[in-house]
Each structure stands twice: as C-alpha cells, then as structure tokens.
Write a protein that holds these residues in place. Structure first.
Motif, PDB file in Angstrom:
ATOM      1  N   THR A 144      38.810 146.720 -77.772  1.00  0.00           N
ATOM      2  CA  THR A 144      37.797 146.605 -78.823  1.00  0.00           C
ATOM      3  C   THR A 144      38.073 145.398 -79.701  1.00  0.00           C
ATOM      4  N   ILE A 145      39.325 145.224 -80.095  1.00  0.00           N
ATOM      5  CA  ILE A 145      39.684 144.088 -80.955  1.00  0.00           C
ATOM      6  C   ILE A 145      39.376 142.770 -80.236  1.00  0.00           C
ATOM      7  N   LYS A 146      39.703 142.699 -78.973  1.00  0.00           N
ATOM      8  CA  LYS A 146      39.551 141.448 -78.223  1.00  0.00           C
ATOM      9  C   LYS A 146      38.095 141.117 -77.918  1.00  0.00           C
ATOM     10  N   ASN A 147      37.305 142.112 -77.592  1.00  0.00           N
ATOM     11  CA  ASN A 147      35.969 141.852 -77.065  1.00  0.00           C
ATOM     12  C   ASN A 147      34.810 142.104 -78.022  1.00  0.00           C
ATOM     13  N   SER A 148      35.073 142.535 -79.227  1.00  0.00           N
ATOM     14  CA  SER A 148      33.948 142.897 -80.094  1.00  0.00           C
ATOM     15  C   SER A 148      33.703 141.901 -81.229  1.00  0.00           C
ATOM     16  N   ALA A 149      34.250 140.721 -81.133  1.00  0.00           N
ATOM     17  CA  ALA A 149      34.011 139.702 -82.160  1.00  0.00           C
ATOM     18  C   ALA A 149      32.786 138.880 -81.776  1.00  0.00           C
ATOM     19  N   TYR A 150      31.995 138.518 -82.768  1.00  0.00           N
ATOM     20  CA  TYR A 150      30.817 137.674 -82.536  1.00  0.00           C
ATOM     21  C   TYR A 150      31.095 136.279 -83.068  1.00  0.00           C
ATOM     22  N   LEU A 157      47.440 137.632 -80.916  1.00  0.00           N
ATOM     23  CA  LEU A 157      46.647 137.980 -82.096  1.00  0.00           C
ATOM     24  C   LEU A 157      46.113 139.401 -81.971  1.00  0.00           C
ATOM     25  N   VAL A 158      45.629 139.752 -80.801  1.00  0.00           N
ATOM     26  CA  VAL A 158      45.138 141.113 -80.556  1.00  0.00           C
ATOM     27  C   VAL A 158      46.267 142.123 -80.767  1.00  0.00           C
ATOM     28  N   GLU A 159      47.446 141.802 -80.265  1.00  0.00           N
ATOM     29  CA  GLU A 159      48.619 142.673 -80.453  1.00  0.00           C
ATOM     30  C   GLU A 159      48.921 142.855 -81.944  1.00  0.00           C
ATOM     31  N   LEU A 160      48.910 141.767 -82.683  1.00  0.00           N
ATOM     32  CA  LEU A 160      49.162 141.813 -84.130  1.00  0.00           C
ATOM     33  C   LEU A 160      48.126 142.675 -84.835  1.00  0.00           C
ATOM     34  N   LEU A 161      46.860 142.469 -84.524  1.00  0.00           N
ATOM     35  CA  LEU A 161      45.798 143.239 -85.178  1.00  0.00           C
ATOM     36  C   LEU A 161      45.873 144.715 -84.813  1.00  0.00           C
ATOM     37  N   GLN A 162      46.255 145.011 -83.606  1.00  0.00           N
ATOM     38  CA  GLN A 162      46.372 146.409 -83.199  1.00  0.00           C
ATOM     39  C   GLN A 162      47.523 147.095 -83.936  1.00  0.00           C
ATOM     40  N   MET A 197      40.418 140.385 -88.877  1.00  0.00           N
ATOM     41  CA  MET A 197      39.427 140.943 -87.960  1.00  0.00           C
ATOM     42  C   MET A 197      38.120 140.151 -88.045  1.00  0.00           C
ATOM     43  N   ALA A 198      37.718 139.800 -89.252  1.00  0.00           N
ATOM     44  CA  ALA A 198      36.453 139.083 -89.439  1.00  0.00           C
ATOM     45  C   ALA A 198      36.520 137.659 -88.898  1.00  0.00           C
ATOM     46  N   THR A 199      37.712 137.081 -88.875  1.00  0.00           N
ATOM     47  CA  THR A 199      37.850 135.679 -88.461  1.00  0.00           C
ATOM     48  C   THR A 199      38.592 135.530 -87.136  1.00  0.00           C
ATOM     49  N   ARG A 200      38.773 136.604 -86.403  1.00  0.00           N
ATOM     50  CA  ARG A 200      39.582 136.528 -85.183  1.00  0.00           C
ATOM     51  C   ARG A 200      38.988 135.593 -84.133  1.00  0.00           C
ATOM     52  N   ALA A 201      37.691 135.338 -84.182  1.00  0.00           N
ATOM     53  CA  ALA A 201      37.087 134.403 -83.234  1.00  0.00           C
ATOM     54  C   ALA A 201      37.091 132.974 -83.771  1.00  0.00           C
ATOM     55  N   SER A 202      37.572 132.808 -84.994  1.00  0.00           N
ATOM     56  CA  SER A 202      37.577 131.493 -85.635  1.00  0.00           C
ATOM     57  C   SER A 202      38.944 131.250 -86.257  1.00  0.00           C
ATOM     58  N   SER A 203      39.910 130.972 -85.422  1.00  0.00           N
ATOM     59  CA  SER A 203      41.297 130.887 -85.892  1.00  0.00           C
ATOM     60  C   SER A 203      41.568 129.672 -86.774  1.00  0.00           C
ATOM     61  N   LEU A 204      40.650 128.720 -86.837  1.00  0.00           N
ATOM     62  CA  LEU A 204      40.834 127.561 -87.716  1.00  0.00           C
ATOM     63  C   LEU A 204      40.249 127.797 -89.108  1.00  0.00           C
ATOM     64  N   VAL A 255      49.116 150.784 -88.731  1.00  0.00           N
ATOM     65  CA  VAL A 255      49.663 150.969 -90.080  1.00  0.00           C
ATOM     66  C   VAL A 255      48.585 151.446 -91.038  1.00  0.00           C
ATOM     67  N   LEU A 256      47.381 150.907 -90.889  1.00  0.00           N
ATOM     68  CA  LEU A 256      46.302 151.179 -91.844  1.00  0.00           C
ATOM     69  C   LEU A 256      45.379 152.310 -91.410  1.00  0.00           C
ATOM     70  N   ASP A 257      45.783 153.040 -90.371  1.00  0.00           N
ATOM     71  CA  ASP A 257      45.052 154.215 -89.882  1.00  0.00           C
ATOM     72  C   ASP A 257      43.646 153.903 -89.374  1.00  0.00           C
ATOM     73  N   TYR A 258      43.496 152.761 -88.719  1.00  0.00           N
ATOM     74  CA  TYR A 258      42.258 152.448 -88.013  1.00  0.00           C
ATOM     75  C   TYR A 258      42.487 152.744 -86.538  1.00  0.00           C
ATOM     76  N   SER A 259      41.444 153.169 -85.862  1.00  0.00           N
ATOM     77  CA  SER A 259      41.615 153.523 -84.450  1.00  0.00           C
ATOM     78  C   SER A 259      40.971 152.467 -83.550  1.00  0.00           C
ATOM     79  N   PHE A 260      41.444 151.238 -83.663  1.00  0.00           N
ATOM     80  CA  PHE A 260      40.981 150.162 -82.791  1.00  0.00           C
ATOM     81  C   PHE A 260      41.960 150.013 -81.640  1.00  0.00           C
ATOM     82  N   ASP A 261      41.417 149.990 -80.432  1.00  0.00           N
ATOM     83  CA  ASP A 261      42.289 149.673 -79.298  1.00  0.00           C
ATOM     84  C   ASP A 261      42.210 148.171 -79.034  1.00  0.00           C
ATOM     85  N   LYS A 262      43.092 147.685 -78.187  1.00  0.00           N
ATOM     86  CA  LYS A 262      43.181 146.245 -77.930  1.00  0.00           C
ATOM     87  C   LYS A 262      41.894 145.687 -77.331  1.00  0.00           C
TER      88      LYS A 262
END
Length: 181
Positions: free
Chosen positions: A125-131, A106-111, A45-52, A116-123
C-alpha cells in the motif's frame, strides 16, 4: 492526638496538586512527541513520490529528533532511517539500481513508522498508493535541463548562437557608417 492517618491525609492534600501537575505535563509531553512523530510520518507519506520536496527532506532530517531508541519499535525506525540515509549518500551505485533500492528502503522506513504510530499500512500500500502526476515529472525534468543549460552557458561550456536577421538602415540618426576599408 495526630495519628498516622491524619499525617497521610495532610501529605496527600499537600502533594496531590503537585502530582497532578506533573502527571499532566508528562501526558502533554507524550502527546506533543506523538504529534511531532505524526507530522514526520504524514509528511513523508504525502511526499513519498517526490523525494526532492523540501518538506520531504525536512521530515527525514527530523527523524533522529523525534524517534528515540527507547522501545523496540522506535529502534526499528531509527535502524531503517540509518539504512536509508546510508543509501542516500551512496554515489557508487548505478542510478537505476539506486532508485529501486531507495524506494524499497523508504517504504521500509514508512512501514516501521506506521507500526509505531498504530497505522495499518502494509508495504504494498505504501509503495503503490502514491499519486504523482506525469506532468510533475516532466516539469522537474524540463526545469533541470534549463538549469543545467544555463549553468553550462555561464560556465563557458555552451555558447549562445546569435543570428542577425534585420540590419538597421544606414541612414538612421545615431548610427554611424563604419568604413574600415
């Protein structure tokens, strides 16, 4: 006379420490496994905007180790990871289409991990909330251009232009005049 209740009490007294230790170990192992899964999820989640990022790559490579196919939810994570990994190795797709598909997978994987980990992130939010600052992208692009240029220079595909601006005066000690004519 020893009756059945006495035997059961003796057995309970003897076995209860062993059972307690085993239950404690089981619960600790489950907790440690969850912590490792959380590390993967939080890192991705922390590195989703920096895949390298090396941390991003390390977290991806730990998915197979920490998510088992024991539950339906974890199976979904493994399947999403397989689809993402398959795309990462695909070099036949056009770069712009590949990148769009990469982000979606990647968004699908994170969602799936979030479930599994009981977080309530929708796709969304995961896709558009990275800085990711624009400067990081420009820096990566410049560093890539420099690396490519140096590699081309070292491989002999590029030449380094040189211009002599100031010729040394002929009367300096240690500089001999060469006259080939």
């Amino acid at each position: 006379m020893v009756n059945l209740n006495d035997w059961l009490m003796l057995l309970a007294v003897l076995l209860s420490p062993v059972i307690a230790v085993q239950v404690t170990r089981y619960l600790d192992d489950k907790k440690e496994g969850r912590e490792r899964q959380l590390w993967i999820f939080k890192t991705l989640m922390a590195t989703r905007a920096s895949s390298l990022s090396p941390h991003h790559v390390e977290a991806l490579n730990r998915i197979d180790l920490e998510f088992k196919s024991q539950t339906k939810k974890e199976k979904d994570v493994i399947e999403a990871w397989k689809a993402y990994l398959d795309l990462l190795g695909n070099d036949r797709m056009a770069a712009d289409q590949w990148n769009i598909r990469r982000v979606d997978l990647l968004v699908e994987l994170l969602q799936k991990m979030a479930i599994v980990l009981d977080y309530s992130f929708d796709k969304t939010t995961i896709k558009n909330s990275a800085y990711y600052p624009r400067g990081f992208g420009a820096l990566e692009e410049e560093q890539g251009a420099i690396r490519r240029g140096v590699k081309e220079l070292l491989d002999g595909q590029r030449h380094l232009p040189m211009y002599v601006i100031n010729f040394p005066p002929p009367d300096l000690p240690g500089i001999s005049q060469r006259n080939d004519g």
